[in-house]
Design an enzyme around this catalytic site. Structure first.
Site, PDB file in Angstrom:
ATOM      1  N   GLU A   1       0.815  -1.228   0.000  1.00  0.00           N
ATOM      2  CA  GLU A   1       0.000   0.000   0.000  1.00  0.00           C
ATOM      3  C   GLU A   1       0.849   1.279   0.000  1.00  0.00           C
ATOM      4  O   GLU A   1       1.739   1.449   0.834  1.00  0.00           O
ATOM      5  CB  GLU A   1      -0.938  -0.006   1.217  1.00  0.00           C
ATOM      6  CG  GLU A   1      -1.924   1.142   1.205  1.00  0.00           C
ATOM      7  CD  GLU A   1      -2.934   1.075   2.356  1.00  0.00           C
ATOM      8  OE1 GLU A   1      -3.267  -0.034   2.815  1.00  0.00           O
ATOM      9  OE2 GLU A   1      -3.375   2.152   2.786  1.00  0.00           O
TER      10      GLU A   1
ATOM     11  N   LYS B   1      -7.615  -0.699  11.448  1.00  0.00           N
ATOM     12  CA  LYS B   1      -6.998  -1.188  10.198  1.00  0.00           C
ATOM     13  C   LYS B   1      -5.727  -0.386   9.924  1.00  0.00           C
ATOM     14  O   LYS B   1      -4.702  -0.929   9.499  1.00  0.00           O
ATOM     15  CB  LYS B   1      -7.993  -1.070   9.051  1.00  0.00           C
ATOM     16  CG  LYS B   1      -7.550  -1.724   7.746  1.00  0.00           C
ATOM     17  CD  LYS B   1      -6.733  -0.826   6.836  1.00  0.00           C
ATOM     18  CE  LYS B   1      -6.360  -1.525   5.545  1.00  0.00           C
ATOM     19  NZ  LYS B   1      -5.479  -0.718   4.690  1.00  0.00           N
TER      20      LYS B   1
ATOM     21  N   ASP C   1       3.756 -14.391  11.677  1.00  0.00           N
ATOM     22  CA  ASP C   1       2.380 -14.745  11.316  1.00  0.00           C
ATOM     23  C   ASP C   1       1.479 -13.540  11.605  1.00  0.00           C
ATOM     24  O   ASP C   1       1.009 -13.358  12.733  1.00  0.00           O
ATOM     25  CB  ASP C   1       1.971 -15.976  12.152  1.00  0.00           C
ATOM     26  CG  ASP C   1       0.556 -16.425  11.876  1.00  0.00           C
ATOM     27  OD1 ASP C   1      -0.200 -15.690  11.214  1.00  0.00           O
ATOM     28  OD2 ASP C   1       0.198 -17.518  12.352  1.00  0.00           O
TER      29      ASP C   1
ATOM     30  N   HIS D   1      -1.536  10.263  -0.753  1.00  0.00           N
ATOM     31  CA  HIS D   1      -1.577   9.068  -1.608  1.00  0.00           C
ATOM     32  C   HIS D   1      -1.257   9.391  -3.069  1.00  0.00           C
ATOM     33  O   HIS D   1      -0.836   8.542  -3.821  1.00  0.00           O
ATOM     34  CB  HIS D   1      -2.989   8.458  -1.594  1.00  0.00           C
ATOM     35  CG  HIS D   1      -3.209   7.494  -0.471  1.00  0.00           C
ATOM     36  ND1 HIS D   1      -2.551   6.303  -0.393  1.00  0.00           N
ATOM     37  CD2 HIS D   1      -4.014   7.542   0.600  1.00  0.00           C
ATOM     38  CE1 HIS D   1      -2.947   5.662   0.687  1.00  0.00           C
ATOM     39  NE2 HIS D   1      -3.826   6.387   1.312  1.00  0.00           N
TER      40      HIS D   1
HETATM   41  C1  MEV Z   1      -5.871   3.123   5.021  1.00  0.00           C
HETATM   42  O1  MEV Z   1      -5.183   1.946   4.691  1.00  0.00           O
HETATM   43  C2  MEV Z   1      -5.881   3.341   6.509  1.00  0.00           C
HETATM   44  C3  MEV Z   1      -6.743   4.495   6.987  1.00  0.00           C
HETATM   45  O2  MEV Z   1      -8.072   4.348   6.479  1.00  0.00           O
HETATM   46  C4  MEV Z   1      -6.753   4.455   8.490  1.00  0.00           C
HETATM   47  C5  MEV Z   1      -7.729   5.401   9.142  1.00  0.00           C
HETATM   48  O3  MEV Z   1      -8.750   5.766   8.533  1.00  0.00           O
HETATM   49  O4  MEV Z   1      -7.487   5.735  10.316  1.00  0.00           O
HETATM   50  C6  MEV Z   1      -6.253   5.819   6.486  1.00  0.00           C
END
Ligand code: MEV
Length: 424
Positions: free
Chosen positions: A88, A264, A280, A378
């Site tokens: 990513e 995430k 892992d 990004h």
């Molecule tokens: C993207 O991989 C992760 C984010 O969505 C985390 C977040 O929203 O805190 C940017």
């Protein structure tokens, strides 16, 4: 010898070879180790076909991910360069940026508990639950001894099965015995699974029940890692930014839909280091999300507040089951070199690094989200990816990407048009 520093301004502007040279100096990599990263596509020094064929089933090849280095990390007063394997865009840059801001006020303070994993034995059809519990408690020493007979090396290192806990589930539907095992520097799944399988027949004998599942629990809440950092308000852009950040954080506290994305982002960092070091990451993921929901509601794994001076304080706590010995960790050559770059010798230290990276990643995401938004960062690499998808090569990639950014149209169809316009 001069003090090693992970603060390498302009690291991102260097060529791949120049970056590798810097990392090699930092971690004292030898020529063979350097070559392992340079020989793209030729993995004879990482895992070769034969090793891969023995690691998993039905092997047809080897799958690669980009490996980046996050800079600026200062954890418990020590400088680290952090290898991250991830597909990513922006994750490595974001972690480095967060670590740069954390550095202003001393970097990350991290700690980890003993490396205790839980093995579970599910006991069914137990005729007298209370009597069974009593008998298991009486047999505690014997059960631990049988478990420890399975891994003399671990025991000789001071690890091994340390305790037994018993839980009743359902309306006396089943008994679950937890074997607590200090796995020291291994991830521990093999050791624990062997032990619970070994004590299961004894538990059947003692309780008169049937031992069904015997398996490690990935809710490794006896193997926690914590990290904390103070993020300087000026380095963040002022106290208004701190306030905006905290408003954004509060969203995750109140809403599991947001908390899932918040966590995430944390795992973007943790998984990338776990993968780079041969660990892992699914086990860590499972543990992290189960821990996030431990009180019945899914919550963020980080906490933030303002200190008396208006700076932002951030903290993370989660289970981190990683190893520096055993399994893929010992077989995969690049994973070994990544551990050398980190300079880690113990699972505890690696867990502390992962927790710090998780906090850094989350801080960076929230800072971007609560100010300029996530897409700006990004854009650059995203545009380059799109250019590559449209067939751009070498210098064409930057040319097409820059034009798309200028036009504000970062799309595959536009990249294809530009390729035609510029290169026929
Ligand atoms: C993207 O991989 C992760 C984010 O969505 C985390 C977040 O929203 O805190 C940017």
């Amino acid at each position: 010898m001069s003090q090693k520093s992970s603060r390498i301004p302009g690291f991102y502007k260097l060529t791949v070879e120049e970056r590798l040279e810097k990392v090699s100096q930092f971690a004292e990599l030898n020529e063979e180790e350097k070559l392992c990263f340079l020989k793209n596509g030729d993995l004879s020094l990482a895992i070769d076909k034969e090793i891969a064929d023995r690691m998993i089933e039905n092997v047809i090849g080897i799958y690669e991910l980009p490996l980046g280095i996050a800079t600026n990390f200062l954890i418990n007063g020590k400088d680290y360069l952090i290898p991250m394997a991830i597909e990513e865009t922006s994750v490595v840059a974001a972690a480095s940026n967060a670590a740069r801001i954390a550095r202003v006020r001393g970097g990350f303070e991290a700690e980890a508990s003993d490396q205790v994993m839980i093995g579970q034995v599910q006991l069914l059809h137990v005729p007298d639950i209370e009597k069974a519990i009593n008998n298991i408690l009486k047999a505690r020493e014997n059960l631990l001894e049988v478990a420890n007979r399975q891994d003399k090396v671990l025991v000789s290192l001071g690890g091994g099965a340390k305790d037994i806990e018993i839980r009743k589930l359902g309306e006396n539907e089943m008994l679950v015995v937890h074997l607590l095992v200090d796995v020291k520097d291994a991830m521990g799944a093999n050791a624990v699974n062997t032990m619970v399988e070994a004590i299961a027949p004894l538990l059947e004998e003692i309780t008169g029940g049937k031992a069904r599942l015997k398996i490690i629990s990935n809710l490794a809440d006896r193997r926690l890692a914590r990290a904390r950092a103070v993020f300087d308000k000026e380095a963040m852009g002022g106290e208004d930014v701190v306030d905006a950040f905290l408003e954004g954080y509060r969203f995750a506290l109140l809403d599991p839909y947001r908390a899932a994305t918040h966590n995430k982002g944390i795992m973007n960092g943790i998984d990338a280091v776990a993968i780079a070091t041969g660990n892992d990451w699914r086990a860590i993921e499972a543990g992290a999300h189960a821990y996030a929901a431990r009180d019945g509601t899914y919550k963020p794994l980080t906490r933030y507040w303002k200190d008396d001076d208006g700076n932002l304080v951030g903290e993370i706590e989660l289970p981190i089951a990683v190893g520096v010995v055993g399994g893929a960790v010992s077989i995969h050559k690049k994973a070994q070199i990544c551990r050398k770059i980190l300079g880690v010798k113990t699972a505890k230290e690696l867990a502390m690094i992962l927790a710090s990276v998780g906090l850094a990643q989350n801080f960076a995401a929230l800072l971007a989200l609560s100010t300029v938004g996530i897409q700006k960062g990004h854009m650059e690499l995203h545009a380059q990816n799109i250019a590559v998808m449209a067939g751009a090569k070498g210098d064409q990639i930057d040319e097409v990407a820059q034009r798309m950014i200028k036009e504000g149209k970062i799309r595959l169809d536009r990249a294809k048009e530009l390729m035609k316009e510029l290169y026929g």
